[in-house]
Enzyme design. Structure first.
Site, PDB file in Angstrom:
ATOM      1  N   LYS A  75       0.855  -0.993  -0.106  1.00 48.02           N
ATOM      2  CA  LYS A  75       0.080   0.063  -0.163  1.00 48.02           C
ATOM      3  C   LYS A  75       1.096   1.248  -0.065  1.00 48.02           C
ATOM      4  CE  LYS A  75      -3.855  -1.959   2.491  1.00 48.02           C
ATOM      5  NZ  LYS A  75      -4.811  -2.092   1.531  1.00 48.02           N
ATOM      6  N   ARG A 103     -10.255 -11.533  -0.260  1.00 53.72           N
ATOM      7  CA  ARG A 103     -11.447 -12.264  -1.214  1.00 53.72           C
ATOM      8  C   ARG A 103     -10.790 -13.763  -1.009  1.00 53.72           C
ATOM      9  NH1 ARG A 103     -11.106  -8.567  -6.244  1.00 53.72           N
ATOM     10  NH2 ARG A 103     -11.101  -7.300  -4.259  1.00 53.72           N
TER      11      ARG A 103
END
Length: 511
Positions: A285, A359
């Protein structure tokens, strides 16, 4: 946890640090709400005029403190705004009462006891005020106040939450009022547990530590618990969870919590994303996006808290909670963009972005949860920034493979005061996750990314099982100033929705 009592004392005789009353916004100024009649009498019927003189309008969440007159046993009266006066024959909305009670409780940090003389027309209002006060009184102080002030020996830490809430106007011998207060205490307690977990620094809340917390609480509440460590996950073929967590020294866990009721006719499975810290992995990030990533386990916190609440309430429904716990870190052993993982289902996934990790852990957990063939599965996750862009930071998105189930969850969320919105699963977006190498990629088109993530998860739900996905990325962690009963930091988002879903499933009252 703040104590809650249904007081038999009147507003004029209660001994406490403060007395909370409601004030509404009338056409010609502030209007004192029901429940505060004795307080208004102590002001010689001029409480509304005094509030007007102080600039109080009755707007929602507005808090005004004023010294109590001689006729009261408390030193302070706190008037909290309830918004516009309801139409004739209507009551104040439950969420309005909940937020008002929360705002008042926040304003009374440092106090030992406060009486709440807000409108309590029925048991639902008792629940709302009790929940709001208990949630508003929350504060996370575990890491503060460790030193003493030089010279005087007094603690230098922050003010502690309001210690006791006394509801005036509720009837302690009324079965409905008593049950409402007990339910509110359980739900608020578990919401606050979820908040504590979200707020705990990631160096202390590792996957192993989270699993230990869940195991201890499960044993205390008669919930069966099973923890799969990294060895069991490798042996069992949980490629998604291990693929995310293998780059960290703090290795992953999959926790199963099982609450059963001997007379239950339905079974619900709740699945929570539990990334205890998300650096993005190799797809690191950028600066400015890491500081709040301890909150990426908020879905697992909500699932854990909800299962415990169901057990404490003794709901006539079986509830299984799955906590998919991992820490997503970059290292020499971390999954790389371009790697292919074989999921627990056997499906292969090309990892195009290691920051789309939630996910992957959920995919394994959803497949495992499906093996029990529950009547419905609901997963909860801080899954996508795209959902925050779509719905803002106070509303979570709901996707499902059954429109009626999605509608029911939306109605339930709104009923308990959690803002949500139904979202679609457009079939055409599935093609954007096609991979030339694997069965599916973990990324698709950028536009509609929250929906793409939902479509990915749907691939791992067992055939014929009703499923819904709650993307709580917006409301799970509040970075702004506190409001109503919502604190800064972890919010406990989705706990109240999951508990009410379990309650309605238990009673067969699910549309």
């Amino acid at each position: 946890m703040t104590a809650l009592t249904l007081s038999t004392a009147g507003a004029a005789t209660l001994r406490a640090d403060a007395l909370v009353v409601g004030v509404a916004k009338g056409p010609k100024g502030a209007i004192v709400a029901a429940g505060a009649e004795a307080v208004d009498k102590a002001f010689d019927g001029k409480l509304a005029g005094v509030l007007d003189a102080l600039g109080a309008s009755g707007a929602e969440g507005e808090v005004t403190k004023l010294p109590a007159p001689a006729g009261l046993k408390v030193p302070v009266v706190l008037a909290v705004g309830l918004g516009s006066v309801p139409e004739k024959d209507e009551s104040f909305d439950e969420e309005v009462l909940r937020r008002a009670a929360g705002a008042a409780a926040r304003a009374l940090h440092g106090s030992k006891k406060a009486g709440f003389a807000l409108p309590l027309e029925d048991a639902s209002a008792v629940t709302a005020v009790a929940e709001g006060a208990l949630l508003g009184a929350y504060a996370f102080t575990a890491y503060q106040g460790g030193e003493k002030k030089a010279g005087n020996g007094k603690d230098s830490g922050p003010k502690q939450p309001l210690a006791e809430v006394a509801l005036l106007g509720a009837k302690p011998r009324d079965k409905e009022h008593k049950a409402a207060a007990e339910r509110a205490t359980v739900v608020a307690t578990e919401v606050n547990v979820a908040r504590d977990l979200v707020n705990t620094p990631p160096n202390d809340l590792t996957p192993e530590a989270f699993a230990a917390v869940a195991s201890a609480a499960a044993k205390e509440n008669g919930i069966k618990v099973q923890v799969l460590d990294e060895k069991a996950l490798v042996k069992g073929g949980y490629g998604g969870i291990m693929g995310v967590g293998k780059g960290s020294e703090n290795l992953p866990r999959l926790v199963k919590l099982t609450y059963t009721h001997p007379k239950a006719e339905k079974t619900l499975a709740f699945v929570g994303k539990g990334i205890t810290y998300d650096s993005g992995g190799i797809s690191l990030k950028p600066a400015g996006h890491n500081e709040t990533m301890k909150c990426d386990m908020a879905g697992a916190a909500a699932v854990f808290a909800s299962v415990v609440a169901a057990a404490k309430l003794g709901l006539r429904v079986n509830v299984t909670g799955w906590l998919a716990l991992a820490e997503n870190m970059p290292s020499g052993s971390a999954t790389k963009p371009g790697d292919v993982l074989r999921m627990y289902s056997g499906k292969t996934v090309e990892v195009l972005n290691t920051d789309a990790e939630g996910r992957l852990v959920l995919g394994d957990a959803l497949t495992k949860a499906s093996e029990d063939n529950p009547d419905a599965i609901v997963d909860v996750a801080t899954l996508t920034g795209a959902m925050v862009l779509a719905l803002g930071d106070r509303t979570f998105g709901i996707m499902a493979n059954d429109d009626a189930f999605r509608t029911s969850i939306h109605e339930i969320a709104e009923e308990v005061g959690e803002s949500s919105w139904p979202m679609p699963l457009p079939a055409e977006l599935r093609k954007t996750m096609d991979s030339p190498t694997a069965d599916i990629a973990n990324m698709g088109v950028r536009m509609g990314g929250g929906l793409v993530a939902g479509l990915f998860l749907q691939e791992f739900v067992g055939e014929g099982i009703t499923w819904a996905h709650l993307d709580i990325a917006g409301p799970a962690f509040h970075e702004g100033a506190p409001h109503g009963y919502t604190p800064k930091g972890g919010t406990g988002s989705a706990v109240r929705t999951l508990v009410r879903l379990a309650e309605r499933t238990a009673t067969g009252d699910l549309g």
